[in-house]
Design a protein around this motif. Structure first.
Motif, PDB file in Angstrom:
ATOM      1  N   ALA A   7      -5.699   8.411  -3.382  1.00 38.03           N
ATOM      2  CA  ALA A   7      -4.424   7.699  -3.290  1.00 38.03           C
ATOM      3  C   ALA A   7      -3.369   8.541  -2.574  1.00 38.03           C
ATOM      4  CB  ALA A   7      -3.924   7.350  -4.677  1.00 38.03           C
ATOM      5  N   THR A   8      -2.678   7.929  -1.620  1.00 35.34           N
ATOM      6  CA  THR A   8      -1.555   8.574  -0.956  1.00 35.34           C
ATOM      7  C   THR A   8      -0.363   7.636  -0.986  1.00 35.34           C
ATOM      8  OG1 THR A   8      -2.232   7.752   1.198  1.00 35.34           O
ATOM      9  CG2 THR A   8      -2.989   9.946   0.601  1.00 35.34           C
ATOM     10  N   LEU A   9       0.815   8.204  -1.015  1.00 37.56           N
ATOM     11  CA  LEU A   9       2.059   7.446  -1.039  1.00 37.56           C
ATOM     12  C   LEU A   9       2.975   7.969   0.053  1.00 37.56           C
ATOM     13  CD1 LEU A   9       2.663   7.564  -4.879  1.00 37.56           C
ATOM     14  CD2 LEU A   9       1.671   5.682  -3.596  1.00 37.56           C
ATOM     15  N   GLN A  10       3.980   7.173   0.430  1.00 39.68           N
ATOM     16  CA  GLN A  10       4.956   7.616   1.423  1.00 39.68           C
ATOM     17  C   GLN A  10       6.352   7.382   0.876  1.00 39.68           C
ATOM     18  OE1 GLN A  10       4.265   5.712   5.155  1.00 39.68           O
ATOM     19  NE2 GLN A  10       2.494   6.954   5.615  1.00 39.68           N
ATOM     20  N   ASP A  11       7.279   8.292   1.195  1.00 40.40           N
ATOM     21  CA  ASP A  11       8.663   8.101   0.800  1.00 40.40           C
ATOM     22  C   ASP A  11       9.471   7.554   1.973  1.00 40.40           C
ATOM     23  OD1 ASP A  11       8.959  10.297   2.426  1.00 40.40           O
ATOM     24  OD2 ASP A  11      10.031  11.507   0.984  1.00 40.40           O
ATOM     25  N   LYS A  12      10.776   7.497   1.817  1.00 41.62           N
ATOM     26  CA  LYS A  12      11.638   6.895   2.846  1.00 41.62           C
ATOM     27  C   LYS A  12      11.661   7.683   4.145  1.00 41.62           C
ATOM     28  CE  LYS A  12      14.580   4.875  -0.647  1.00 41.62           C
ATOM     29  NZ  LYS A  12      15.868   4.885  -1.293  1.00 41.62           N
ATOM     30  N   ASN A  13      11.411   8.994   4.077  1.00 42.49           N
ATOM     31  CA  ASN A  13      11.431   9.834   5.276  1.00 42.49           C
ATOM     32  C   ASN A  13      10.088   9.848   5.984  1.00 42.49           C
ATOM     33  OD1 ASN A  13      14.063  10.500   4.675  1.00 42.49           O
ATOM     34  ND2 ASN A  13      13.455  12.263   3.449  1.00 42.49           N
ATOM     35  N   ARG A  15       7.259  10.625   4.787  1.00 43.01           N
ATOM     36  CA  ARG A  15       6.501  11.791   4.369  1.00 43.01           C
ATOM     37  C   ARG A  15       5.408  11.328   3.413  1.00 43.01           C
ATOM     38  NH1 ARG A  15       9.312  17.074   1.692  1.00 43.01           N
ATOM     39  NH2 ARG A  15       7.459  18.340   1.606  1.00 43.01           N
ATOM     40  N   SER A  16       4.200  11.728   3.639  1.00 42.90           N
ATOM     41  CA  SER A  16       3.060  11.274   2.860  1.00 42.90           C
ATOM     42  C   SER A  16       2.827  12.194   1.657  1.00 42.90           C
ATOM     43  CB  SER A  16       1.825  11.269   3.763  1.00 42.90           C
ATOM     44  OG  SER A  16       0.701  10.898   3.048  1.00 42.90           O
ATOM     45  N   PHE A  17       2.487  11.611   0.499  1.00 43.32           N
ATOM     46  CA  PHE A  17       2.212  12.359  -0.714  1.00 43.32           C
ATOM     47  C   PHE A  17       0.784  12.095  -1.174  1.00 43.32           C
ATOM     48  CE2 PHE A  17       6.749  12.256  -0.714  1.00 43.32           C
ATOM     49  CZ  PHE A  17       7.132  13.446  -1.309  1.00 43.32           C
ATOM     50  N   THR A  18       0.218  13.082  -1.846  1.00 41.33           N
ATOM     51  CA  THR A  18      -1.134  12.965  -2.373  1.00 41.33           C
ATOM     52  C   THR A  18      -1.110  13.362  -3.847  1.00 41.33           C
ATOM     53  OG1 THR A  18      -2.020  13.603  -0.236  1.00 41.33           O
ATOM     54  CG2 THR A  18      -3.510  13.751  -2.094  1.00 41.33           C
ATOM     55  N   LYS A  19      -1.850  12.632  -4.658  1.00 41.44           N
ATOM     56  CA  LYS A  19      -1.961  12.968  -6.073  1.00 41.44           C
ATOM     57  C   LYS A  19      -3.081  13.984  -6.223  1.00 41.44           C
ATOM     58  CE  LYS A  19      -2.631  10.858 -10.568  1.00 41.44           C
ATOM     59  NZ  LYS A  19      -2.883   9.590 -11.263  1.00 41.44           N
TER      60      LYS A  19
END
Length: 50
Positions: A7-13, A15-19
């Motif tokens: 799973a990856t997520l993105q914020d408003k900038n 920028r990709s996040f990983t758990k």
């Protein structure tokens, strides 16, 4: 030993996040525990080196 979930997520900038899930042994009980954290995708390797 550590493992990374898909799973990856993105914020408003954009920028990709990983758990990231890391397993460690508790010094008090000797049992294994898990540490879950949302880490920017660029910093995953640095986080796992800790």
């Amino acid at each position: 030993m550590a493992k990374k979930t898909v799973a990856t997520l993105q914020d408003k900038n954009n920028r990709s996040f990983t758990k990231v899930i890391r397993m460690f042994k508790s010094p008090k009980t000797g049992a294994y525990a898990f540490d879950e954290k949302m880490v920017p995708s660029d910093d995953v390797k640095d986080y796992l080196k800790k």
